[in-house]
Design a protein around this motif. Structure first.
Motif, short mmCIF file in Angstrom:
data_model
loop_
_atom_site.label_atom_id
_atom_site.label_comp_id
_atom_site.label_asym_id
_atom_site.label_seq_id
_atom_site.Cartn_x
_atom_site.Cartn_y
_atom_site.Cartn_z
N THR A 42 0.86 -1.18 0.00
CA THR A 42 0.00 0.00 0.00
C THR A 42 0.90 1.23 0.00
O THR A 42 1.91 1.29 0.71
CB THR A 42 -0.89 -0.01 1.26
OG1 THR A 42 -1.64 -1.22 1.25
CG2 THR A 42 -1.82 1.19 1.28
N CYS A 43 0.56 2.20 -0.82
CA CYS A 43 1.38 3.41 -0.93
C CYS A 43 1.34 4.17 0.39
O CYS A 43 0.26 4.43 0.93
CB CYS A 43 0.86 4.28 -2.07
SG CYS A 43 1.68 5.87 -2.19
N SER A 44 2.53 4.49 0.91
CA SER A 44 2.59 5.16 2.21
C SER A 44 2.26 6.65 2.09
O SER A 44 1.79 7.27 3.03
CB SER A 44 3.98 4.97 2.83
OG SER A 44 4.96 5.44 1.93
N THR A 45 2.47 7.21 0.92
CA THR A 45 2.21 8.64 0.74
C THR A 45 0.71 8.94 0.83
O THR A 45 0.29 9.91 1.47
CB THR A 45 2.74 9.12 -0.63
OG1 THR A 45 4.09 8.72 -0.76
CG2 THR A 45 2.63 10.63 -0.78
N CYS A 46 -0.10 8.09 0.20
CA CYS A 46 -1.53 8.37 0.13
C CYS A 46 -2.35 7.35 0.90
O CYS A 46 -3.59 7.38 0.84
CB CYS A 46 -1.99 8.41 -1.33
SG CYS A 46 -1.78 6.82 -2.17
N ALA A 47 -1.67 6.44 1.57
CA ALA A 47 -2.34 5.37 2.33
C ALA A 47 -3.30 4.58 1.44
O ALA A 47 -4.37 4.16 1.88
CB ALA A 47 -3.07 5.94 3.55
N THR A 64 -3.68 13.77 -7.83
CA THR A 64 -3.23 12.38 -7.95
C THR A 64 -1.94 12.21 -7.15
O THR A 64 -1.06 13.07 -7.21
CB THR A 64 -2.97 12.05 -9.43
OG1 THR A 64 -4.16 12.30 -10.15
CG2 THR A 64 -2.57 10.60 -9.62
N CYS A 65 -1.86 11.12 -6.42
CA CYS A 65 -0.67 10.88 -5.59
C CYS A 65 0.57 10.80 -6.48
O CYS A 65 0.62 10.01 -7.42
CB CYS A 65 -0.84 9.57 -4.81
SG CYS A 65 0.66 9.08 -3.94
N PRO A 66 1.58 11.64 -6.20
CA PRO A 66 2.78 11.64 -7.05
C PRO A 66 3.65 10.39 -6.85
O PRO A 66 4.39 10.01 -7.76
CB PRO A 66 3.53 12.90 -6.59
CG PRO A 66 3.05 13.14 -5.20
CD PRO A 66 1.64 12.64 -5.12
N SER A 67 3.53 9.75 -5.70
CA SER A 67 4.39 8.58 -5.45
C SER A 67 3.93 7.36 -6.24
O SER A 67 4.74 6.65 -6.83
CB SER A 67 4.39 8.23 -3.96
OG SER A 67 4.81 9.34 -3.21
N CYS A 68 2.63 7.11 -6.23
CA CYS A 68 2.12 5.89 -6.88
C CYS A 68 1.35 6.20 -8.16
O CYS A 68 0.80 5.31 -8.78
CB CYS A 68 1.23 5.12 -5.91
SG CYS A 68 -0.26 6.04 -5.44
N ARG A 69 1.32 7.46 -8.54
CA ARG A 69 0.60 7.93 -9.73
C ARG A 69 -0.86 7.46 -9.73
O ARG A 69 -1.41 7.03 -10.75
CB ARG A 69 1.29 7.46 -11.02
CG ARG A 69 2.64 8.15 -11.22
CD ARG A 69 3.11 8.01 -12.66
NE ARG A 69 4.54 8.23 -12.76
CZ ARG A 69 5.47 7.29 -12.56
NH1 ARG A 69 5.10 6.05 -12.25
NH2 ARG A 69 6.73 7.58 -12.67
#
Ligand code: ZN
Ligand code: ZN
Length: 251
Positions: A42-47, A64-69
């Motif tokens: 699970t992306c930690s930036t956007c949970a 849109t979350c930049p870490s996981c696009r």
């Protein structure tokens, strides 16, 4: 993409097999992009939401979350087969029905054979552009088949029944006596069926009168005595040509 067909295949219709590469879900990772045996975190930036909220003063902007696009997940170890893309180009074989009468440059639509859409969307359609190979005997004009047939000058002068090729096989064609080189004969209904309605065009035969390059002694004698009779027997076409010549030179 293009599909090549023969002249006769285009005229009569054909089933062709086409092979092409298409992006398919990776077999190794089932499309996840993560190495086999691992699963995306699970992306930690956007949970896992795929979006982040940024505050700028009064406003809150969701992007849109930049870490996981926007995926909501992060791949720790990429699948080696697809480098984490989740897709691989794989060869695909499809049979296509080419309808009779198809014309060069027309497009055939293969429903659902295009590239898959993003995020699990169904694949689009694939279009094949039809290219028709040239034929050594036949040419095409609309739905008519054009053929050039050489005949002997004696056949042209005396008339004859000759065999001509059609897309259905051999056909007898009656040549009238006194036929000129370049004359056109029409064989009705022996052309190509219209791709829109199925009604067939005609075959148009252009006869080309051949003059022998070599004569046997006997043939030469016969032709010389023929030529002597010709002096007294000038055709109307030649007569009017000579009259025009005369007035041209004499003013
Ligand atoms: Zn993979
Ligand atoms: Zn994220």
């Amino acid at each position: 993409m293009e599909v090549e067909v023969d002249f006769l295949e285009a005229a009569k219709g054909a089933t062709k097999t086409v092979t092409f590469d298409r992006a398919e879900p990776c077999l190794e990772c089932q499309g996840s992009g993560a190495k086999k045996g691992t699963s995306p975190d699970t992306c930690s930036t956007c949970a896992g939401r795929g979006a982040v909220v940024q505050s700028t003063g009064f406003f809150q902007i969701q992007t849109t979350c930049p870490s996981c696009r926007g995926q909501g997940t992060m791949i720790r170890e990429f699948c080696p087969a697809c480098d984490g893309a989740g897709r691989q180009a794989r060869s695909r074989e499809v049979t296509v029905d080419v309808p009779a009468g198809i014309e060069d440059g027309m497009r055939l639509r293969l429903a659902g054979e295009g590239e898959p859409g993003g995020a699990g969307a169904p694949p689009g359609d694939l279009y094949l552009v039809v290219r028709i190979r040239e034929h050594e005997l036949f040419a095409r004009q609309d739905d008519h088949v054009l053929v050039e047939v050489p005949i002997a000058f004696t056949q042209a002068a005396l008339g004859a029944t000759i065999e001509v090729p059609t897309i259905d096989g051999k056909e007898d064609l009656k040549i009238k006596g006194g036929t000129q080189s370049g004359s056109l004969y029409t064989i009705r209904g022996k052309g190509i069926p219209s791709v829109r309605g199925g009604k067939r065009g005609d075959q148009i035969v252009r006869v080309v009168v051949e003059v022998p390059k070599k004569l046997t002694k006997k043939q030469e004698e016969l032709l010389r005595s023929f030529a002597e009779t010709e002096e007294a027997n000038v055709t109307p076409e030649r007569k009017s040509f000579f009259e025009k010549l005369k007035s041209y030179f004499e003013g």
